[in-house]
Motif scaffolding. Structure first.
Motif, short mmCIF file in Angstrom:
data_model
loop_
_atom_site.label_atom_id
_atom_site.label_comp_id
_atom_site.label_asym_id
_atom_site.label_seq_id
_atom_site.Cartn_x
_atom_site.Cartn_y
_atom_site.Cartn_z
N GLN A 117 0.81 -1.22 0.00
CA GLN A 117 0.00 0.00 0.00
C GLN A 117 0.85 1.28 0.00
O GLN A 117 0.31 2.38 0.07
N LYS A 118 2.18 1.11 -0.08
CA LYS A 118 3.12 2.23 -0.10
C LYS A 118 2.91 3.16 1.10
O LYS A 118 2.80 4.38 0.97
N LEU A 119 2.89 2.55 2.28
CA LEU A 119 2.67 3.30 3.51
C LEU A 119 3.93 3.41 4.37
O LEU A 119 3.86 3.77 5.54
N ASN A 126 4.34 10.21 3.06
CA ASN A 126 3.79 9.75 4.33
C ASN A 126 4.32 10.53 5.52
O ASN A 126 4.03 10.20 6.67
N MET A 127 5.13 11.57 5.25
CA MET A 127 5.65 12.42 6.32
C MET A 127 4.84 13.72 6.36
O MET A 127 4.35 14.18 5.33
N ASN A 128 4.75 14.30 7.56
CA ASN A 128 4.12 15.62 7.63
C ASN A 128 5.10 16.68 7.15
O ASN A 128 6.28 16.42 6.93
N ASP A 198 8.47 18.88 -3.36
CA ASP A 198 7.44 18.89 -2.33
C ASP A 198 6.06 19.20 -2.91
O ASP A 198 5.04 18.76 -2.36
N TYR A 199 6.02 19.93 -4.00
CA TYR A 199 4.74 20.21 -4.66
C TYR A 199 4.10 18.90 -5.13
O TYR A 199 2.91 18.66 -4.89
N PHE A 200 4.89 18.06 -5.78
CA PHE A 200 4.36 16.78 -6.25
C PHE A 200 4.06 15.83 -5.10
O PHE A 200 3.11 15.05 -5.15
N ARG A 205 -0.08 13.23 -1.56
CA ARG A 205 -0.71 13.11 -0.24
C ARG A 205 -2.19 13.43 -0.33
O ARG A 205 -3.03 12.73 0.24
N THR A 206 -2.54 14.48 -1.06
CA THR A 206 -3.94 14.88 -1.22
C THR A 206 -4.73 13.79 -1.95
O THR A 206 -5.85 13.44 -1.55
#
Length: 218
Positions: A117-119, A126-128, A198-200, A205-206
């Motif tokens: 699941q690529k978690l 997966n990082m904030n 980080d944009y991608f 993440r969205t």
């Protein structure tokens, strides 16, 4: 799958077993010993590790190697890191009464599901945001450190043996100026690349959050 409820010390012990004693040979050996013998074993294996590292390091000398400060620092990290890692064997006391084999099996299954699941936590998506910023800064600092060591090595190689003349001082000034320009361009390119990446990452993440919400509502 239920989440494993382990204390911090138990988590460290399980991590140690996964990386050092995945076959559980040492664990099974210690489990059958009384505490006094286990304590002697812990002290002995830690002392042996320290002795082996000191003995091995006596044959290694980075004084004449390129980027000697870097290799010295790396050697110190490996030396003290290995000793610190071996002292974590003491945490095995916290899991001697647990079914470690089953715990390792469960963790392996969890890892397989996370991979599918690529978690995984190491994935940027997966990082904030604060953890991602920390990672970007660490990578930038590490690369800058390599650049500085390389520049220092080049400076010493070029100017350590030449006479101190006005022409030499002029060349040194040019060298320092070019180095400053290089660092500025490196910083600019790194920031632009980091923001683009980080944009991608944020888009992924969205997208992942929307898919998870849809699955929960389905």
């Amino acid at each position: 799958m239920e989440k494993l409820n382990l204390t911090l010390t138990q988590k460290v012990a399980i991590k140690w077993l996964k990386n050092v004693d995945s076959s559980l040979f040492i664990f099974k050996f210690l489990k059958d010993l009384e505490f006094g013998f286990r304590a002697l074993f812990y002290a002995g294996i830690i002392a042996f590790t320290v002795f082996a590292l000191i003995f091995a390091s006596s044959f290694i000398n980075f004084a004449d190697a390129p980027l000697a400060p870097f290799w010295d620092t790396l050697g110190d990290i490996i030396f003290y890191g290995t000793i610190a890692g071996m002292t974590l064997i003491l945490t095995l006391e916290s899991v001697l009464k647990l079914d470690v084999a089953q715990i390792l099996t469960d963790l392996k299954e969890q890892k397989r599901r996370k991979k599918e699941q690529k978690l995984q936590r190491w994935r940027l998506r997966n990082m904030n945001i604060w953890m991602r910023i920390f990672v970007y800064i660490c990578i930038y600092t590490f690369l800058l450190y390599i650049i500085q060591l390389s520049a220092q090595g080049a400076f010493i190689d070029l100017f350590s043996t030449v006479p101190n003349t006005p022409e030499t001082q002029k060349q040194i000034a040019i060298f320092v100026s070019e180095y400053d320009k290089f660092v500025k361009w490196y910083t600019f390119i790194y920031i632009v690349s980091g923001l683009t990446l980080d944009y991608f990452v944020s888009k992924k993440r969205t997208k992942a959050a929307k898919m998870e919400a849809q699955n929960e509502n389905a």
